[in-house]
Motif scaffolding. Structure first.
Motif, PDB file in Angstrom:
ATOM      1  N   ASP A   1      -1.817  15.194  10.194  1.00  0.00           N
ATOM      2  CA  ASP A   1      -1.087  15.389  10.601  1.00  0.00           C
ATOM      3  C   ASP A   1       0.379  15.792  10.551  1.00  0.00           C
ATOM      4  N   ARG A   2       0.110  16.092   9.155  1.00  0.00           N
ATOM      5  CA  ARG A   2       2.165  16.498   8.557  1.00  0.00           C
ATOM      6  C   ARG A   2       2.665  15.024   8.580  1.00  0.00           C
ATOM      7  N   LEU A   3       1.971  13.686   8.688  1.00  0.00           N
ATOM      8  CA  LEU A   3       2.778  12.229   8.594  1.00  0.00           C
ATOM      9  C   LEU A   3       3.555  12.577   7.077  1.00  0.00           C
ATOM     10  N   CYS A   4       4.120  11.673   6.394  1.00  0.00           N
ATOM     11  CA  CYS A   4       4.323  11.973   4.745  1.00  0.00           C
ATOM     12  C   CYS A   4       3.867  10.653   4.385  1.00  0.00           C
ATOM     13  N   GLN A   5       3.027  11.083   3.516  1.00  0.00           N
ATOM     14  CA  GLN A   5       2.339   9.780   2.987  1.00  0.00           C
ATOM     15  C   GLN A   5       3.336   9.179   1.858  1.00  0.00           C
ATOM     16  N   ARG A   6       3.728   8.024   1.307  1.00  0.00           N
ATOM     17  CA  ARG A   6       5.020   7.528   0.463  1.00  0.00           C
ATOM     18  C   ARG A   6       3.700   6.707  -0.338  1.00  0.00           C
ATOM     19  N   GLN A   7       3.384   6.508  -1.966  1.00  0.00           N
ATOM     20  CA  GLN A   7       2.763   6.201  -2.427  1.00  0.00           C
ATOM     21  C   GLN A   7       3.867   5.637  -3.319  1.00  0.00           C
ATOM     22  N   PHE A   8       4.149   4.288  -4.097  1.00  0.00           N
ATOM     23  CA  PHE A   8       3.995   3.960  -5.326  1.00  0.00           C
ATOM     24  C   PHE A   8       3.898   3.116  -5.991  1.00  0.00           C
ATOM     25  N   PHE A   9       4.725   3.432  -7.248  1.00  0.00           N
ATOM     26  CA  PHE A   9       3.308   2.674  -8.544  1.00  0.00           C
ATOM     27  C   PHE A   9       4.601   1.737  -9.039  1.00  0.00           C
TER      28      PHE A   9
END
Length: 248
Positions: free
Chosen positions: A145-153
């Protein structure tokens, strides 16, 4: 562990890419940072990297041909104290400002989203390399739904090891975003110029635009830096001065 050059050569359009990790020049450990940009449109290809006081910036090679500077003119690399920030957009400045105020890499990126370039919604990729060679990577991309997916490594320094993250997996309409974890790669080049040549030769000749590679001596912060531009001047510098600085 993937072969970096094989991985890149098999992907004609990874878009923009960040590589962080650790190497060795035969005597001392080095922290490694690399960033490349590719382009398919005339506007995207009309760019070079040039050095600044605290890093590099993108610049139009031919100002008369620049039609839209948004999203393609920015500072990909900036030093903040002993941290090196590298990103594919103006979130470099967002991260820098948060770090100067005592904030974190993650907090800075929680204020940003993927790029507003419908229909691709290009991910924002970012990295932070510290004095000890430890590093973090992040990707902000379109989710459900065009929500921002934030991933951190987050990774600890290990000799001969690095991680690569790119904006795209390849061609497509829209272009498919990078997915999964950053790609673990072997780093065994003895110098910045050798690594730069290897990466540049692995990028698709028709689409590659510019490349930055920096190997930092972890004893003193002395850098060896290579910039390769498809158009304009390329440079190789190895000053005997530290790039580490007080935060400001």
């Amino acid at each position: 562990m993937s072969d970096l050059m094989k991985y890149l050569s098999e992907r004609p359009y990874p878009g923009r890419g960040i590589l962080l990790g650790s190497g060795h020049n035969g005597t001392w450990a080095q922290s490694i940072a690399a960033y490349f940009i590719m382009g398919r449109s005339e506007n995207s290809r009309n760019r070079i990297f040039e050095t600044t006081e605290d890093g590099i910036r993108t610049k139009a090679f031919d100002e008369s041909k620049m039609t839209d500077p948004s999203l393609i003119i920015y500072h990909p690399v900036r030093m903040v104290g002993t941290d090196l920030v590298v990103t594919n957009g103006d979130q470099t400045d967002t991260i820098r400002d948060h770090l100067v105020r005592g904030g974190t890499f993650e907090d800075a990126l929680r204020t940003r989203e993927y790029e507003p370039d419908e229909p691709n919604w290009t991910p924002r990729i970012s990295g932070l390399l510290d004095r000890q060679g430890n590093y973090r990577l992040s990707i902000l991309k379109e989710g459900q739904d065009r929500l921002c997916q934030r991933q951190f490594f987050e990774y600890q320094a290990r000799y001969g090891l690095g991680h690569l993250i790119t904006t795209y997996e390849g061609y497509g309409d829209p272009r498919p975003s990078f997915h999964g974890e950053p790609v673990q790669v072997k780093l065994d080049a003895p110098s910045a110029d050798v690594l730069a040549d290897q990466i540049w030769d692995s990028l698709d000749e028709a689409n590659r635009v510019a490349l930055y590679v920096c190997c930092i001596d972890r004893r003193n912060g002395f850098p060896e830096t290579v910039i390769i531009n498809k158009y304009g001047q390329s440079t190789h510098t190895a000053p005997k001065t530290s790039i580490w600085q007080e935060k400001r």
